[in-house]
Write a protein that holds these residues in place. Structure first.
Motif, PDB file in Angstrom:
ATOM      1  N   ALA A  36      47.457  -0.642  29.003  1.00 37.66           N
ATOM      2  CA  ALA A  36      46.695  -1.873  29.365  1.00 37.66           C
ATOM      3  C   ALA A  36      45.960  -1.397  30.580  1.00 37.66           C
ATOM      4  CB  ALA A  36      47.645  -2.894  29.569  1.00 37.66           C
ATOM      5  N   TYR A  37      46.451  -0.779  31.652  1.00 36.36           N
ATOM      6  CA  TYR A  37      45.741  -0.598  32.760  1.00 36.36           C
ATOM      7  C   TYR A  37      44.426   0.038  32.545  1.00 36.36           C
ATOM      8  CZ  TYR A  37      45.010   1.067  37.423  1.00 36.36           C
ATOM      9  OH  TYR A  37      44.324   1.448  38.748  1.00 36.36           O
ATOM     10  N   HIS A  38      44.440   1.283  31.715  1.00 32.58           N
ATOM     11  CA  HIS A  38      43.246   2.112  31.356  1.00 32.58           C
ATOM     12  C   HIS A  38      42.214   1.126  30.883  1.00 32.58           C
ATOM     13  CE1 HIS A  38      45.447   5.450  32.378  1.00 32.58           C
ATOM     14  NE2 HIS A  38      46.311   5.680  30.960  1.00 32.58           N
ATOM     15  N   CYS A  39      42.499   0.288  30.189  1.00 36.80           N
ATOM     16  CA  CYS A  39      41.504  -0.772  29.419  1.00 36.80           C
ATOM     17  C   CYS A  39      41.164  -2.147  30.324  1.00 36.80           C
ATOM     18  CB  CYS A  39      42.011  -1.283  28.211  1.00 36.80           C
ATOM     19  SG  CYS A  39      42.032  -0.139  26.948  1.00 36.80           S
ATOM     20  N   TYR A  40      41.917  -2.115  31.551  1.00 37.77           N
ATOM     21  CA  TYR A  40      41.963  -3.101  32.378  1.00 37.77           C
ATOM     22  C   TYR A  40      41.965  -4.631  31.440  1.00 37.77           C
ATOM     23  CZ  TYR A  40      40.252  -0.276  36.355  1.00 37.77           C
ATOM     24  OH  TYR A  40      40.147   0.663  37.222  1.00 37.77           O
ATOM     25  N   SER A  41      42.753  -4.589  30.695  1.00 40.86           N
ATOM     26  CA  SER A  41      43.183  -5.532  29.751  1.00 40.86           C
ATOM     27  C   SER A  41      44.751  -5.664  29.355  1.00 40.86           C
ATOM     28  CB  SER A  41      42.274  -5.617  28.587  1.00 40.86           C
ATOM     29  OG  SER A  41      42.498  -4.663  27.600  1.00 40.86           O
ATOM     30  N   GLY A  42      45.080  -6.795  28.727  1.00 41.51           N
ATOM     31  CA  GLY A  42      46.574  -6.912  28.194  1.00 41.51           C
ATOM     32  C   GLY A  42      47.425  -7.233  29.461  1.00 41.51           C
ATOM     33  N   GLU A  43      48.628  -7.361  29.343  1.00 42.07           N
ATOM     34  CA  GLU A  43      49.796  -7.775  30.339  1.00 42.07           C
ATOM     35  C   GLU A  43      50.405  -6.741  30.812  1.00 42.07           C
ATOM     36  OE1 GLU A  43      49.642 -10.763  31.645  1.00 42.07           O
ATOM     37  OE2 GLU A  43      48.346 -11.785  30.272  1.00 42.07           O
ATOM     38  N   PRO A  44      50.177  -5.808  31.874  1.00 43.79           N
ATOM     39  CA  PRO A  44      51.126  -4.730  32.341  1.00 43.79           C
ATOM     40  C   PRO A  44      52.217  -5.169  33.328  1.00 43.79           C
ATOM     41  CG  PRO A  44      48.798  -4.772  33.174  1.00 43.79           C
ATOM     42  CD  PRO A  44      48.658  -6.049  32.263  1.00 43.79           C
ATOM     43  N   PHE A  45      51.992  -6.505  34.001  1.00 40.30           N
ATOM     44  CA  PHE A  45      52.775  -6.878  34.732  1.00 40.30           C
ATOM     45  C   PHE A  45      54.268  -7.237  34.227  1.00 40.30           C
ATOM     46  CE2 PHE A  45      49.260  -7.431  37.628  1.00 40.30           C
ATOM     47  CZ  PHE A  45      49.862  -6.659  38.966  1.00 40.30           C
ATOM     48  N   PRO A  46      54.149  -8.040  32.976  1.00 36.31           N
ATOM     49  CA  PRO A  46      55.582  -8.234  32.551  1.00 36.31           C
ATOM     50  C   PRO A  46      56.284  -6.814  31.838  1.00 36.31           C
ATOM     51  CG  PRO A  46      54.038  -9.848  31.714  1.00 36.31           C
ATOM     52  CD  PRO A  46      53.260  -8.740  32.433  1.00 36.31           C
ATOM     53  N   LEU A  47      55.481  -5.902  31.552  1.00 36.07           N
ATOM     54  CA  LEU A  47      55.976  -4.753  30.896  1.00 36.07           C
ATOM     55  C   LEU A  47      56.883  -4.042  32.014  1.00 36.07           C
ATOM     56  CD1 LEU A  47      52.770  -3.688  28.628  1.00 36.07           C
ATOM     57  CD2 LEU A  47      55.278  -4.651  27.903  1.00 36.07           C
ATOM     58  N   LEU A  48      56.074  -3.904  33.192  1.00 32.21           N
ATOM     59  CA  LEU A  48      56.654  -3.102  34.271  1.00 32.21           C
ATOM     60  C   LEU A  48      57.614  -3.748  34.780  1.00 32.21           C
ATOM     61  CD1 LEU A  48      53.175  -2.181  36.228  1.00 32.21           C
ATOM     62  CD2 LEU A  48      54.839  -0.728  35.051  1.00 32.21           C
ATOM     63  N   ARG A  49      57.725  -5.107  35.046  1.00 28.15           N
ATOM     64  CA  ARG A  49      58.981  -5.734  35.342  1.00 28.15           C
ATOM     65  C   ARG A  49      60.039  -5.306  34.385  1.00 28.15           C
ATOM     66  NH1 ARG A  49      55.478 -10.176  36.547  1.00 28.15           N
ATOM     67  NH2 ARG A  49      55.818 -11.009  34.703  1.00 28.15           N
ATOM     68  N   SER A  50      59.887  -5.276  33.136  1.00 25.75           N
ATOM     69  CA  SER A  50      60.868  -5.216  32.243  1.00 25.75           C
ATOM     70  C   SER A  50      61.398  -3.521  32.448  1.00 25.75           C
ATOM     71  CB  SER A  50      60.470  -5.245  30.676  1.00 25.75           C
ATOM     72  OG  SER A  50      60.105  -6.683  30.596  1.00 25.75           O
ATOM     73  N   ALA A  51      60.433  -2.648  32.527  1.00 28.23           N
ATOM     74  CA  ALA A  51      60.809  -1.270  32.760  1.00 28.23           C
ATOM     75  C   ALA A  51      61.711  -1.057  33.934  1.00 28.23           C
ATOM     76  CB  ALA A  51      59.423  -0.462  32.793  1.00 28.23           C
ATOM     77  N   LEU A  52      61.177  -1.756  35.177  1.00 28.75           N
ATOM     78  CA  LEU A  52      62.011  -1.694  36.172  1.00 28.75           C
ATOM     79  C   LEU A  52      63.372  -2.478  36.182  1.00 28.75           C
ATOM     80  CD1 LEU A  52      58.984  -2.019  38.798  1.00 28.75           C
ATOM     81  CD2 LEU A  52      60.646   0.019  38.566  1.00 28.75           C
ATOM     82  N   ALA A  53      63.456  -3.249  35.572  1.00 31.98           N
ATOM     83  CA  ALA A  53      64.843  -4.335  35.466  1.00 31.98           C
ATOM     84  C   ALA A  53      65.771  -3.087  34.638  1.00 31.98           C
ATOM     85  CB  ALA A  53      64.529  -5.460  34.410  1.00 31.98           C
ATOM     86  N   ASP A  54      65.168  -2.336  33.690  1.00 32.74           N
ATOM     87  CA  ASP A  54      66.174  -1.462  32.891  1.00 32.74           C
ATOM     88  C   ASP A  54      66.301  -0.086  33.929  1.00 32.74           C
ATOM     89  OD1 ASP A  54      66.676  -0.358  29.857  1.00 32.74           O
ATOM     90  OD2 ASP A  54      65.628   1.343  31.075  1.00 32.74           O
ATOM     91  N   SER A  55      65.261   0.226  34.382  1.00 30.35           N
ATOM     92  CA  SER A  55      65.083   1.684  35.248  1.00 30.35           C
ATOM     93  C   SER A  55      64.802   1.154  36.543  1.00 30.35           C
ATOM     94  CB  SER A  55      64.494   2.810  34.675  1.00 30.35           C
ATOM     95  OG  SER A  55      64.987   2.878  33.330  1.00 30.35           O
ATOM     96  N   PRO A  56      65.713   0.829  37.765  1.00 31.08           N
ATOM     97  CA  PRO A  56      65.166   0.529  38.892  1.00 31.08           C
ATOM     98  C   PRO A  56      64.383   1.721  39.656  1.00 31.08           C
ATOM     99  CG  PRO A  56      67.403  -0.689  38.513  1.00 31.08           C
ATOM    100  CD  PRO A  56      66.985   0.452  37.321  1.00 31.08           C
ATOM    101  N   ASP A  57      65.083   2.819  39.307  1.00 27.01           N
ATOM    102  CA  ASP A  57      64.382   4.286  40.166  1.00 27.01           C
ATOM    103  C   ASP A  57      63.493   4.744  39.545  1.00 27.01           C
ATOM    104  OD1 ASP A  57      66.529   3.693  42.038  1.00 27.01           O
ATOM    105  OD2 ASP A  57      67.859   4.998  41.066  1.00 27.01           O
TER     106      ASP A  57
END
Length: 424
Positions: free
Chosen positions: A28-49
């Motif tokens: 999504a970031y490569h396109c500057y579109s979509g919803e990357p933030f919720p995806l990152l939040r979920s990724a970090l909730a799963d793997s904080p490190d």
């Protein structure tokens, strides 16, 4: 097996699920579109490190943001402290630390070395090009991408992103035919690539192909507008095409709609709003209370941190008739120019003279505006932005020369401008 991204680059601290979420966010970031933030939040909730998830969050929030969003970026930088990282990932961590400190040139150099060692690292190329944009390094806008091209071929994941990045670098170095071809191919591969869409728009703007520009932006709008955090800038390009065609009503409609109808407080969005209103001012178009609303939002931002933004804040303050606030901003820039740090030299050499010129223009001291702008315009690339964005300097200089009664200079500048356009 250690998780990896779409190019096979290792992702430290990530589970398989977190890596999958990160790759989707990165796409999504490569396109500057979509919803990357919720995806990152979920990724970090799963793997904080998960170090690269923090890094991507930092890249997305440290630059061109309002103070609250920037605070998120600073938090992401802090979260990387002490995390396990590969040499590639450590380079990214060093880069976001430099960005957080306002050292964009240093960050660009770090990312240059990351890209040389890992030419498949699209994030390093994309973030590095952003640093080149912020520092006005036109050659590196093109060449940091060109260096990686031998490692890429049709059919590879995210190849569209490389083509879009290269298209913009080619355009900013005047290689318009190659830029257009690369940008259009990127859109064929991924219609949602807002950066490639904008690269082609830049070509059409620089070649004065305004009717084509309107068609290009409008025909592809269903692809580049949904869930896009770059859409405002692309709508701005459409407005420039309409302005060049003399369609003022459509320019105002776009401003009141997708460009600034919601009154964004993000710096990148405010720059577009300010630059468009100033162009309308130079066309003697009354814009009502639009200036006041924009100036109110600029009051929420600290000045003196990035010269390019400071100049656009000055446009808004002068346009709104906020003389006292404009004088305070100029005083801030003078203090910055006497200090230390990367932004200091840029402010002293470029940002401050332009801000003083804008202030003088608003006060009717057109001869002073002419003197300041003539001094600075040939080195203005130093404070970042694109050719299309910095064109406001020449437009203001031409208007100031005419209003100052310097008709010979005005005539010479108009001849210069006409000669720069492609032959028809």
């Amino acid at each position: 097996m250690q998780p990896a991204d779409r190019q096979g680059l290792a992702l430290s601290g990530a589970s398989a699920r977190a890596a999958e979420l990160y790759c989707e966010a990165l796409g999504a970031y490569h396109c500057y579109s979509g919803e990357p933030f919720p995806l990152l939040r979920s990724a970090l909730a799963d793997s904080p490190d998960f170090v690269m998830a923090h890094v991507l969050k930092a890249y997305m929030t440290l630059v061109g943001s309002d103070p609250k969003v920037r605070a998120m970026g600073l938090g992401a930088v802090a979260a990387t402290d002490g995390l396990a990282a590969t040499a590639r990932e450590a380079g990214h961590v060093a880069a976001i630390q430099a960005i957080a400190a306002g050292e964009f040139q240093a960050a660009g150099r770090i990312l240059e070395d990351v890209s040389i060692a890992f030419p498949h690292d699209v994030l390093a190329l994309q973030a590095g090009q952003q640093m080149d944009f912020l520092t006005g390094d036109n050659r590196m806008l093109r060449d940091r991408i060109a260096r990686a091209l031998p490692a890429w071929s049709e059919g590879m994941p995210d190849h569209h992103a490389i083509l879009g990045l290269h298209a913009f670098g080619l355009e900013e170095t005047g290689q318009y035919a190659r830029a257009e071809a690369s940008g259009r191919r990127a859109i064929e591969l991924q219609p949602r690539n807002g950066w490639a869409q904008h690269a082609v728009a830049h070509v059409l703007e620089m070649q004065d192909r305004r009717a084509e520009g309107v068609r290009w932006m409008r025909e592809n709008a269903p692809d580049w507008t949904p869930e896009s955090f770059f859409a405002i800038h692309n709508w701005w390009h459409l407005a420039l095409f309409h302005l060049g065609l003399g369609d003022i009503d459509e320019v105002l409609r776009l401003y009141d709609g997708p460009i600034y109808g919601e009154g964004s407080t993000m710096a990148f969005d405010m720059v577009d709003a300010s630059a468009l209103l100033w162009r309308l001012k130079l066309h003697n178009v009354e814009v009502g209370d639009r200036w006041a609303r924009l100036a109110d939002n600029y009051a929420l931002h600290p000045h003196g941190q990035y010269a390019f933004d400071d100049v656009h804040a000055m446009l808004a303050l002068v346009g709104a008739g906020r003389d006292a606030e404009a004088e305070t901003t100029v005083a801030t820039l003078r203090a910055v120019a006497a200090g230390t740090g990367e932004n200091t030299g840029i402010t002293r050499e470029v940002g401050l003279p332009i801000a003083e010129a804008v202030q003088a223009f608003g006060q009717g001291r057109y001869g002073v505006a002419v003197e300041r702008l003539r001094t600075v315009r040939n080195r203005a690339a130093r404070f970042g932005g694109s050719h299309a964005q910095r064109d406001i300097i020449d437009l203001t200089l031409i208007a100031a020369a005419g209003l100052a009664g310097e008709t010979d200079l005005e005539r010479a500048l108009l001849a210069e401008r006409a000669a720069a356009l492609p032959l028809t």
